[in-house]
Design an enzyme around this catalytic site. Structure first.
Site, short mmCIF file in Angstrom:
data_model
loop_
_atom_site.label_atom_id
_atom_site.label_comp_id
_atom_site.label_asym_id
_atom_site.label_seq_id
_atom_site.Cartn_x
_atom_site.Cartn_y
_atom_site.Cartn_z
N CYS A 1 0.82 -1.24 -0.09
CA CYS A 1 -0.01 -0.06 -0.02
C CYS A 1 0.97 1.11 0.04
O CYS A 1 2.16 1.40 -0.14
CB CYS A 1 -1.10 0.09 1.13
SG CYS A 1 -0.02 0.23 2.80
N GLY B 1 -0.36 5.99 6.12
CA GLY B 1 -0.83 6.14 7.46
C GLY B 1 0.49 6.31 8.57
O GLY B 1 0.19 6.59 9.71
N THR C 1 -4.74 -2.32 5.80
CA THR C 1 -3.59 -1.40 5.11
C THR C 1 -2.94 -0.62 6.11
O THR C 1 -3.78 0.00 7.05
CB THR C 1 -3.97 -0.71 3.72
OG1 THR C 1 -4.64 0.54 4.21
CG2 THR C 1 -4.82 -1.52 2.84
N CYS C 2 -1.94 0.23 5.68
CA CYS C 2 -1.33 1.01 6.67
C CYS C 2 -1.69 2.38 6.12
O CYS C 2 -0.61 3.34 6.09
CB CYS C 2 0.31 0.79 7.31
SG CYS C 2 1.28 0.56 5.86
N SER C 3 -2.87 2.70 5.25
CA SER C 3 -2.77 3.72 4.30
C SER C 3 -4.20 4.60 4.93
O SER C 3 -4.98 3.93 5.44
CB SER C 3 -3.14 3.53 2.67
OG SER C 3 -3.85 4.54 2.26
#
Length: 608
Positions: free
Chosen positions: A360, A364, A412-414
């Site tokens: 991703c 974030g 996700t780390c989005s």
């Protein structure tokens, strides 16, 4: 040779410092200074270098101003005209990827001449401040230091005792160096249990100077330095339904981690699965000459060779072999592309759960300098996010095609809706075409039912409020005390709920550790805050802790704090400095040897 690799970055930073214009507007203003023609926008690498340098400005100034501005005077900071370039070169030397300066030039020579002193003062500054404060003018964030106890290698009680011992020793050294005569009570570190993730400990931000990859607990695999939000993926997959359902108590099943490297989430899932099996499934008597197979197997995919090597290494460190953990769980790393895995392959017949945390944008991760790149609103960036979103949809639909799988975690780390709600919406629209009563739907994870921040209604994904409420979001810029993250939980309609979320608190409650309820908030707001006093506190009820967290989310919006402490350690830097000193000494010896040989040759010529 000049310092040309950094000239562009130096010029960009100079204009920002001198004219007080926003970096983004300067970088992408195509008008030339004389109004004739267009100037070329900086490349991404140059822009990123300036962003990272800006994040370290207060640290660099602190290093230069130490000991009555000794280094500032020695380097000749005030007489250097190109101060932007000077800052960039100091950043590259102390905090850059290679900890060195490419090229040459006078400014480089001025800096390298005092390299040893610069590194020493930088180590002192970081140690005293618990990390590198963000000076970029953006959203400064510092989080508590999260430590996940690897219950496959140790237990919470032993780790807490060891951490208190190590932290107390470190704090005593700091107090001695600073001539701090605080009471004995102030020399005891605070350690709390997280309110949502079992076996996750919460330490003050300043603990990061001690906890790093060279720490013995880390090297032995007994603890994992893992941010809180990244623990949600495995937690939801293992306990999203509230624990084991009735039929699962009779038999165990297998899992897939579709994008596993480096392996923190994989090992977390293994620990949770191992704990959930408990003594429910008693091992059958081993047949003569045949070993018992593990009750649950986690197939961990990664297609990149370098990442797969890391995955194998991490699994060897963090997850004992099935024979050594009671044949409860085994991790099988697979060097291959999950998208090419055949859902009808017999070895996946027992797979009922898939964890999908694909590539991703990483937007974030607020403490990563790379997050500055996602703020560049150009066509290339939009195309990249769209490309990632397309891949994520394909991967999620492939996970849904496994016939026996009845639960999937997509995370996700989005912070982008295109990669989160947008992907969920597209996958659901495909899943709803099924009419066999076995279609997919969103479910709110029971283990995180008290987490306040939820998904976004409408917008790009067009999700309903009830669907958005099933999604979990984290936002470190709005008081969540963890990096930005997104979690969705898909289940087949045939799957039913079982026990409540309190089952996930058993390990922590039995350890008798007070639950974290924002005790480090003040420290996260102040870059120079001291370590808090450890006190014997009453256990905080989870619902009450989350209620307070909701209030903190509302009151802390847009409040600046400081960046998470760096994991680079004094020990590692000292080792590197020692190596450099050794190299310098050897070089000096070689030069003297050459000079001696040259003199001898000259003398011989004169004698002749």
């Amino acid at each position: 040779m000049s310092s040309s690799p950094y000239n562009g970055a130096g010029s960009l930073l100079n204009e920002h410092l001198e004219n007080h214009r926003g970096l983004k507007s300067i970088a992408f203003d195509t008008k030339s200074k004389n109004g004739k023609g267009k100037k070329k926008a900086p490349d991404m690498a140059t822009y990123a270098t300036v962003c990272k340098t800006m994040q370290h400005l207060s640290t660099i100034n602190g290093v230069l101003d130490a000991n009555n501005k000794k280094l500032r005077k020695a380097i000749g900071f005030d007489v250097v005209r190109n101060k932007g370039l000077l800052y960039v070169l100091i950043y590259e030397l102390l905090f850059g990827k290679y900890k060195s300066i490419r090229g040459g030039g006078q400014i480089k020579r001025m800096i390298v001449k005092h390299e040893t002193e610069l590194r020493h003062e930088a180590e002192e500054y970081i140690s005293e401040h618990g990390g590198v404060p963000d000076s970029s003018g953006g959203n400064n964030v510092k989080f508590p230091r999260y430590v996940r106890v690897n219950t496959l290698r140790s237990n919470v009680s032993d780790i807490v005792d060891k951490l208190k011992e190590d932290l107390s020793s470190k704090m005593a050294e700091t107090n001695t160096r600073n001539h701090d005569n605080d009471t004995e009570e102030k020399k005891s570190p605070s350690i709390y249990a997280d309110a949502h993730v079992p076996d996750l400990l919460v330490l003050p931000p300043t603990a990061s100077s001690l906890l790093h990859r060279d720490n013995e607990l880390v090297k032995s695999g007994k603890i994992v330095l893992q941010d809180k939000s990244s623990c949600f993926s495995a937690l939801v997959l293992a306990q999203g339904l509230g624990g084991n359902t009735k039929e699962e108590k009779l038999e165990s099943f297998d899992y897939i981690d579709a994008c596993a490297a480096p392996g923190n989430k994989t090992s977390h899932l293994a620990a949770l699965v191992h704990s959930s099996i408990g003594d429910v499934d008693q091992p059958k008597k081993k047949k003569k000459g045949k070993a018992n197979s593990p009750k649950s197997t986690i197939f961990a995919f990664d297609r990149a060779e370098s990442r797969f090597d890391i995955l194998q290494e991490r699994m060897g460190l963090l997850v004992p072999s099935a024979a050594d953990n009671g044949n409860k769980v085994a991790v099988v790393p697979i060097h291959g592309d999950f998208l090419k895995a055949d859902p009808s392959d017999p070895k996946f017949a027992k797979v009922r759960a898939i964890m999908l945390d694909p590539s991703c944008s990483g937007s974030g991760i607020v403490n990563s300098p790379d997050r500055w790149m996602e703020e560049v609103d150009d066509d290339k960036d939009k195309k990249r996010i769209q490309s990632l979103s397309n891949f994520q949809v394909v991967a999620l639909k492939h996970a849904m095609s496994f016939p026996n799988v009845d639960r999937i975690v997509y995370s996700t780390c989005s912070v982008h809706e295109e990669e989160n709600e947008g992907v969920v919406s597209k996958a659901l629209s495909e899943a709803e075409k099924l009419e066999d009563g076995n279609e997919w739907e969103l479910m709110a994870p029971v283990c995180l039912e008290h987490w306040p921040r939820r998904g976004k209604e409408g917008g790009i994904g067009g999700l309903t409020k009830s669907q958005a409420d099933c999604l979990v979001r984290c936002n470190g810029l709005e008081g969540d005390e963890t990096n930005g993250f997104f979690v969705s939980f898909f289940v087949r309609k045939k799957v039913s709920l079982s026990t409540g979320p309190e089952t996930s608190r058993m390990a922590i409650e039995n350890a008798g550790i007070p639950v974290y309820d924002g005790q480090f908030l003040d420290m996260c707001k102040k870059s120079e805050a001291p370590v808090e006093v450890a006190r014997v506190a009453k256990k905080v009820d989870i619902k009450e802790a989350t209620k307070n967290q909701k209030q903190q989310v509302q009151t802390q919006k847009n409040e600046p704090s400081s960046v998470k402490a760096t994991d680079k350690t004094v020990k590692k830097r000292e080792k590197k400095l020692a190596w450099k000193r050794k190299q310098a000494l050897q070089k000096t010896q070689r030069m003297k040897k050459k000079e001696g040989a040259a003199k001898a040759t000259t003398k011989d010529v004169k004698d002749k």
